[in-house]
Motif scaffolding. Structure first.
Motif, PDB file in Angstrom:
ATOM      1  N   TRP A 158       0.849  -1.192   0.000  1.00 44.28           N
ATOM      2  CA  TRP A 158       0.000   0.000   0.000  1.00 44.28           C
ATOM      3  C   TRP A 158       0.884   1.242   0.000  1.00 44.28           C
ATOM      4  N   ASN A 159       0.485   2.226  -0.792  1.00 45.52           N
ATOM      5  CA  ASN A 159       1.189   3.503  -0.821  1.00 45.52           C
ATOM      6  C   ASN A 159       0.222   4.601  -0.408  1.00 45.52           C
ATOM      7  N   LEU A 160       0.573   5.340   0.633  1.00 44.85           N
ATOM      8  CA  LEU A 160      -0.253   6.436   1.133  1.00 44.85           C
ATOM      9  C   LEU A 160       0.404   7.747   0.709  1.00 44.85           C
ATOM     10  N   VAL A 161      -0.259   8.486  -0.167  1.00 38.13           N
ATOM     11  CA  VAL A 161       0.297   9.749  -0.662  1.00 38.13           C
ATOM     12  C   VAL A 161      -0.325  10.910   0.100  1.00 38.13           C
ATOM     13  N   PHE A 162       0.534  11.723   0.690  1.00 39.23           N
ATOM     14  CA  PHE A 162       0.082  12.905   1.413  1.00 39.23           C
ATOM     15  C   PHE A 162       0.241  14.103   0.473  1.00 39.23           C
ATOM     16  N   MET A 163      -0.796  14.378  -0.291  1.00 38.46           N
ATOM     17  CA  MET A 163      -0.737  15.380  -1.345  1.00 38.46           C
ATOM     18  C   MET A 163      -0.878  16.773  -0.726  1.00 38.46           C
ATOM     19  N   GLN A 164       0.253  17.445  -0.545  1.00 39.46           N
ATOM     20  CA  GLN A 164       0.236  18.698   0.188  1.00 39.46           C
ATOM     21  C   GLN A 164       0.949  19.845  -0.516  1.00 39.46           C
ATOM     22  N   ASN A 165       1.711  19.555  -1.589  1.00 41.40           N
ATOM     23  CA  ASN A 165       2.490  20.597  -2.251  1.00 41.40           C
ATOM     24  C   ASN A 165       2.165  20.681  -3.743  1.00 41.40           C
ATOM     25  N   GLU A 166       2.713  21.697  -4.377  1.00 37.74           N
ATOM     26  CA  GLU A 166       2.604  21.859  -5.822  1.00 37.74           C
ATOM     27  C   GLU A 166       4.012  21.801  -6.411  1.00 37.74           C
ATOM     28  N   ARG A 167       4.203  20.920  -7.413  1.00 34.72           N
ATOM     29  CA  ARG A 167       5.524  20.793  -8.021  1.00 34.72           C
ATOM     30  C   ARG A 167       5.639  21.688  -9.248  1.00 34.72           C
ATOM     31  N   GLY A 168       6.871  22.097  -9.524  1.00 34.65           N
ATOM     32  CA  GLY A 168       7.150  22.865 -10.725  1.00 34.65           C
ATOM     33  C   GLY A 168       7.661  21.959 -11.825  1.00 34.65           C
ATOM     34  N   ARG A 169       8.305  22.563 -12.798  1.00 33.21           N
ATOM     35  CA  ARG A 169       8.809  21.797 -13.933  1.00 33.21           C
ATOM     36  C   ARG A 169      10.076  21.047 -13.549  1.00 33.21           C
ATOM     37  N   GLY A 170      10.340  19.988 -14.271  1.00 30.88           N
ATOM     38  CA  GLY A 170      11.526  19.195 -14.015  1.00 30.88           C
ATOM     39  C   GLY A 170      11.422  17.855 -14.706  1.00 30.88           C
ATOM     40  N   ILE A 171      12.461  17.057 -14.577  1.00 27.94           N
ATOM     41  CA  ILE A 171      12.513  15.756 -15.233  1.00 27.94           C
ATOM     42  C   ILE A 171      12.755  14.685 -14.177  1.00 27.94           C
ATOM     43  N   GLY A 172      12.083  13.569 -14.332  1.00 27.31           N
ATOM     44  CA  GLY A 172      12.322  12.452 -13.437  1.00 27.31           C
ATOM     45  C   GLY A 172      11.538  12.540 -12.144  1.00 27.31           C
ATOM     46  N   LYS A 173      11.859  11.594 -11.260  1.00 28.39           N
ATOM     47  CA  LYS A 173      11.121  11.490 -10.005  1.00 28.39           C
ATOM     48  C   LYS A 173      11.627  12.452  -8.931  1.00 28.39           C
ATOM     49  N   ASP A 174      12.854  12.951  -9.086  1.00 32.21           N
ATOM     50  CA  ASP A 174      13.407  13.755  -8.001  1.00 32.21           C
ATOM     51  C   ASP A 174      14.085  15.034  -8.472  1.00 32.21           C
ATOM     52  N   ASP A 175      13.939  15.380  -9.735  1.00 33.73           N
ATOM     53  CA  ASP A 175      14.583  16.579 -10.259  1.00 33.73           C
ATOM     54  C   ASP A 175      13.524  17.616 -10.621  1.00 33.73           C
ATOM     55  N   PHE A 176      12.872  18.163  -9.619  1.00 29.83           N
ATOM     56  CA  PHE A 176      11.883  19.197  -9.854  1.00 29.83           C
ATOM     57  C   PHE A 176      11.779  20.096  -8.623  1.00 29.83           C
ATOM     58  N   GLU A 177      11.248  21.270  -8.850  1.00 31.78           N
ATOM     59  CA  GLU A 177      11.119  22.251  -7.781  1.00 31.78           C
ATOM     60  C   GLU A 177       9.764  22.114  -7.104  1.00 31.78           C
ATOM     61  N   ILE A 178       9.740  22.267  -5.790  1.00 32.54           N
ATOM     62  CA  ILE A 178       8.489  22.302  -5.038  1.00 32.54           C
ATOM     63  C   ILE A 178       8.116  23.766  -4.846  1.00 32.54           C
ATOM     64  N   LEU A 179       7.005  24.165  -5.434  1.00 34.89           N
ATOM     65  CA  LEU A 179       6.644  25.579  -5.475  1.00 34.89           C
ATOM     66  C   LEU A 179       6.039  26.077  -4.177  1.00 34.89           C
ATOM     67  N   GLY A 180       5.321  25.214  -3.473  1.00 34.47           N
ATOM     68  CA  GLY A 180       4.681  25.645  -2.235  1.00 34.47           C
ATOM     69  C   GLY A 180       3.527  24.738  -1.875  1.00 34.47           C
ATOM     70  N   PRO A 181       2.793  25.056  -0.811  1.00 37.49           N
ATOM     71  CA  PRO A 181       1.695  24.190  -0.358  1.00 37.49           C
ATOM     72  C   PRO A 181       0.455  24.361  -1.219  1.00 37.49           C
ATOM     73  N   LEU A 182      -0.364  23.291  -1.275  1.00 36.59           N
ATOM     74  CA  LEU A 182      -1.660  23.351  -1.934  1.00 36.59           C
ATOM     75  C   LEU A 182      -2.674  24.046  -1.013  1.00 36.59           C
ATOM     76  N   PRO A 183      -3.748  24.586  -1.585  1.00 33.33           N
ATOM     77  CA  PRO A 183      -4.783  25.220  -0.741  1.00 33.33           C
ATOM     78  C   PRO A 183      -5.392  24.244   0.252  1.00 33.33           C
ATOM     79  N   LYS A 184      -5.538  22.979  -0.186  1.00 30.78           N
ATOM     80  CA  LYS A 184      -6.081  21.950   0.690  1.00 30.78           C
ATOM     81  C   LYS A 184      -5.144  20.737   0.667  1.00 30.78           C
ATOM     82  N   LYS A 185      -5.031  20.094   1.803  1.00 27.47           N
ATOM     83  CA  LYS A 185      -4.233  18.877   1.883  1.00 27.47           C
ATOM     84  C   LYS A 185      -5.132  17.682   1.568  1.00 27.47           C
ATOM     85  N   ASN A 186      -4.698  16.870   0.630  1.00 25.25           N
ATOM     86  CA  ASN A 186      -5.503  15.747   0.163  1.00 25.25           C
ATOM     87  C   ASN A 186      -4.792  14.417   0.410  1.00 25.25           C
TER      88      ASN A 186
END
Length: 909
Positions: free
Chosen positions: A201-229
């Protein structure tokens, strides 16, 4: 515990916790970034992206989503971990509970007793991972749930941080693993051995907004989402492995029966490699052969299930996109069965087994079985023919290798057989070995790698960020458009918003092209194949022409308009008026589409399924899945049945109900459409036609007017298209046809009913004349052969004929002439080259031929053609004894003729 019970327990657990059960969406959704639905959260993306408010009472949902991932098709079967089809069970929260709620729900279900509806897993065998700096999740696992700290491991962004691969929602995740025991590997948790520790089981805590980038770990985190999902995914098949105490998914209750049937069909045995490995034999030829067989069995089991589910959702085999993926899967099944020893057809029995295992979870399989069976069996029949032709091509290629003294079939030849002719590399290797040859696998693999790289680059290029619809969000959330178009074509409304160049504005003046948002509208927004209404929006201070209407967020109508006078402003009261003639003819066409669909199924049966449609005023086209061209009689019957329904003056009824009730009523749904809980059923003539449809329709079938079928055609592999007119457009077409018939009858001086016989007679006479002219032309050319042969010149030891023949000689006649001239030289070493031009088409055909003696001396007709082709702006090729080509520049003919002698002089030994 059977897989179907696992599914039931999961859904019941979350429904009891207040979640809304959401049925699985189709594997095909309208998403530019996805070929197929590949994760459980995909149908919920509009809610996570903030494009729509979730329609669930408690802000939570649960589903078991059908998923297909095809990026690593070649890896299927090699390991027991790759599957193309899988079922992802998930629970979702849209701003309600967050990390503690998600963790608690998952742990309670996994470790709860069987009597209480849980899975009864031993909590001491569960390990968890969290993101590197997610102290909150780690604390919940340890302090709230009671997982020892040594069984909580931290991993980096590549493993424990989720995103969709493009700008959008993202966040850390926590994964739950099950320890299968020391016999499966080393102790130490998933960071040490992910074979012993299987992710459940994978539990995703969707709380941020990502920017542009390539791959699974090469991207910028822009900030929090309005709501945590919350977005979670539990692998149903993986849980089944644990609860059924089997080694892998291929031994579970869903796939093991398919393998057993495959054993009966092929005479081979599954699992022999495991027995040999248990005895310590992992290097012998016997082990490798058994291992290869096991891979093929797994390919059959996996691909059969995926293929059936794709066909169920409306995919048909084709040469591109989804159709290509399905074709590839089905052909890998057939190929694997053949390599295991199957000699006859296998698809129907294999698919029937999948039907039995999957129907308890997907009862719609039973309703669509005949269509599924027909598609699968039809593809097997077609591919078996491909194998026959591919075998001939292989034998030709192998003969060339042996003739040249070689022992290896080149990588390019093997790749051409695979890529161009659909001939599997495994069969190429097997047949090469039987012929005493090897295959250049390195060369083949290099070409395959290049092709895959191009495909992946193309796939990345097609992915893009989700369109910025934030400008519409306030309207989607707070002011959904009230659609009045089912009952009226004119209404008073208020302008709620005006969008110009992606931004909100207060007003729009004359000449402006903007989008207008109204609180209510009679305009139909394009959907379901029906084009949007046209009309006007007028107010006291201005007016606009409505050019198009689209929906955003499925809730707000966007009227694309051109302001034709004055000015329109936010808050203004206006009159929205649909062009009555446009709407009337559009309704005729859409209702006519339903008649054509019903008539088509009467004539062709239930295997003919809608694959798309388009309706504009007075015209319709209807695409459907069918494997062959329709006959004239079938088309006439379809047209007649549709017009019988028009004449019957059926009442057209519309009913709004829930989806399950609509299905019980017998309403047909369009594959790939993600329907909501409430649907609209359009019924024409009781059982004659009943479909889910949101379009506008006539009140009685007689209002459709005559339906005139224009014909049918192919629009892709396995997809046919019928086109037709309705109403006055149909009458106009039929009138034109009548006038044309009368005109032809007058010119040919026969009654209209005798036109077909008269045309057949004239056509037969024309063919006879053309045949006679061809014979005369051939005789005339043959008579001139002697002149050309006598004009031959000596080039070393060879005799050479190079001449321009009269204009207008076709490539076929040139071949006849060249063969005749070549034959006149008998055993002598000679070369013949002829070239002509056609002023009408602008083509310059040419041909070269060489006697056997000339070929033995080193001359090649193919090389002659390739060398002289540029002189006439063309190209060509062929074999040493005969080659031909075509150009487009007649001014270079003399130079081409002169160059032949030089080529011969250079080539001859």
């Amino acid at each position: 515990m059977q897989t179907h019970e696992i599914r039931e327990r999961f859904i019941n657990h979350f429904v009891k916790a207040g979640h809304t059960e959401v049925p699985s969406a189709s594997l095909i959704l309208d998403d530019p970034n996805l070929l197929f639905v590949n994760a459980g959260m995909v149908p919920f993306k509009p809610y996570f992206l903030g494009q729509q408010n979730p329609p669930f009472p408690n802000g939570t949902a649960t589903s078991i989503q059908k998923c297909v991932r095809t990026l690593d098709i070649e890896e299927v079967g090699i390991t027991t971990r790759h599957n193309t089809f899988f079922q992802m069970a998930g629970n979702f929260s849209f701003g309600q509970y967050f990390k503690e709620g998600a963790i608690t729900h998952a742990w309670t279900l996994l470790t709860g007793s069987l009597e209480d509806g849980g899975f009864g897993l031993d909590p001491d065998r569960l390990w968890v991972t969290v993101y590197l700096d997610d102290d909150e999740a780690a604390q919940i696992w340890h302090e709230k749930i009671g997982v020892p700290e040594e069984r909580i491991q931290r991993l980096g962004m590549a493993d424990n941080y989720w995103s969709m691969g493009i700008p959008g929602p993202c966040g850390p995740c926590s994964e739950i693993y099950y320890d299968r025991g020391e016999e499966y590997g080393r102790y130490g948790g998933p960071v040490v051995d992910d074979t012993r520790y299987i992710e459940l089981w994978n539990l995703v805590f969707m709380q941020n907004e990502r920017g542009r980038g390539i791959g699974k770990d090469d991207f910028e985190i822009l900030g929090p989402l309005p709501k945590k999902n919350i977005d979670t995914g539990m692998g149903v098949e993986r849980v089944a492995c644990i609860l059924q105490n089997v080694e892998n998914v291929y031994e579970t209750d869903l796939l093991a029966p398919v393998i057993r049937v495959a054993e009966k069909l092929t005479g081979a045995t599954y699992g022999r490699s495991e027995s040999l490995a248990a005895d310590g034999d992992t290097t012998s030829a016997a082990y490798h052969a058994a291992h290869t067989d096991d891979i093929r069995f797994r390919v059959i089991a996996d691909h059969c299930r995926t293929g059936l589910m794709l066909i169920l959702d409306g995919v048909t085999p084709g040469n591109e996109g989804r159709g290509y993926i399905l074709r590839r899967l089905l052909r890998r099944i057939i190929r694997s069965a053949r390599l295991l020893g199957a000699t006859g057809v296998t698809m129907e029995k294999l698919m029937d087994t999948v039907r039995e295992t999957m129907t308890p979870s997907y009862p719609e399989i039973a309703d669509n079985w005949e269509r599924i069976r027909a598609v699968a069996v039809g593809e097997e029949t077609a591919f078996l023919k491909t194998l026959e032709s591919g075998t001939r091509l292989f034998e030709e290629a192998a003969a060339k290798v042996r003739a040249g003294g070689g022992t290896e079939l080149g990588g390019e030849a093997a790749f051409s057989l695979h890529d161009t002719h659909g001939f599997p590399i495994d069969l190429t290797v097997e047949m090469a070995a039987e012929s005493g040859l090897t295959v250049d696998r390195e060369g083949f693999d290099a070409l395959m790698a290049e092709q895959k790289a191009r495909a992946k680059a193309d796939n990345r290029a097609k992915k893009h960020a989700h369109a910025d619809v934030s400008v519409y969000r306030p309207f989607v959330d707070n002011h959904p458009t009230v659609f009045l178009g089912y009952t009226s074509t004119e209404a008073e409304a208020t302008v709620l918003g005006i969008v110009a160049d992606g931004a909100l504005v207060d007003r729009a003046g004359e000449g402006s092209q903007v989008q207008i948002i109204l609180d209510s509208t009679p305009f139909y927004a394009e959907s379901g194949g029906q084009l949007a209404d046209r009309g006007t929006i007028t107010g006291t201070g201005g007016a606009a022409q409505v050019d198009d209407v689209q929906k955003t967020g499925k809730k707000v109508w966007l009227h694309s308009v051109t302001v034709t006078g004055g000015e329109l402003a936010v808050g203004q009261r206006v009159t929205a008026k649909v062009d009555h003639a446009w709407r009337h003819r559009a309704r005729q066409a859409h209702s006519g589409t339903h008649l054509i669909h019903a008539a088509l199924r009467q004539v062709l049966g239930p295997t003919a399924v809608q694959a798309g449609s388009m309706n504009r005023p007075g015209y319709l086209r209807f695409d459907f899945s069918y494997g062959r061209q329709l006959t004239e009689d079938q088309l006439r019957r379809i047209e007649f049945i549709a017009n019988e329904a028009v004449d019957a003056d059926y009442t057209v009824n519309t009913v709004e109900t829930d989806l399950d009730e609509a299905k019980k009523m017998g309403a047909m749904a369009l594959f790939g459409e993600n329907y909501g809980s409430r649907v609209r059923v359009v019924e024409i003539g009781g059982p004659f036609s009943m479909e889910l449809c949101g379009g506008t329709h006539v009140g009685h079938s007689s209002q459709i007017g005559p339906v005139a079928v224009l014909g049918e055609s192919s629009v892709g592999s396995g997809i046919r298209r019928i086109e037709a007119y309705t109403g006055v457009d149909s009458f106009r077409f039929l009138s034109d046809q009548h006038q044309l018939s009368d005109s032809l009858a007058t010119r040919l001086r026969v009654p209209a009913e005798e036109l077909p016989d008269r045309v057949d007679a004239l056509t037969s006479r024309l063919h006879e004349v053309e045949k006679r002219l061809t014979q005369l032309r051939a005789a005339e050319l043959t008579a001139k052969v002697g002149d050309y042969v006598r004009a031959a010149v000596n080039v070393g030891e060879l005799r050479v004929v190079a001449a321009r023949v009269p204009d207008g000689v076709s490539s076929g006649d040139l071949r006849t002439l060249a063969n005749e001239a070549k034959g006149r030289f008998g055993a002598d070493a000679a070369v013949v080259f002829f070239i002509s031009s056609d002023s009408g088409s602008g083509k310059v055909p040419f041909i070269a031929a060489a006697t056997d003696a000339a070929v033995e001396s080193g001359v090649s007709a193919g090389e002659i053609v390739k060398t002289v082709a540029p002189y006439v702006g063309g190209r060509g090729g062929g074999k040493p004894a005969m080659a031909q080509g075509s150009g487009s520049d007649a001014t270079g003919i003399d130079a081409a003729v002169a160059a032949v002698k030089d080529v011969v002089a250079t080539s001859a030994k």
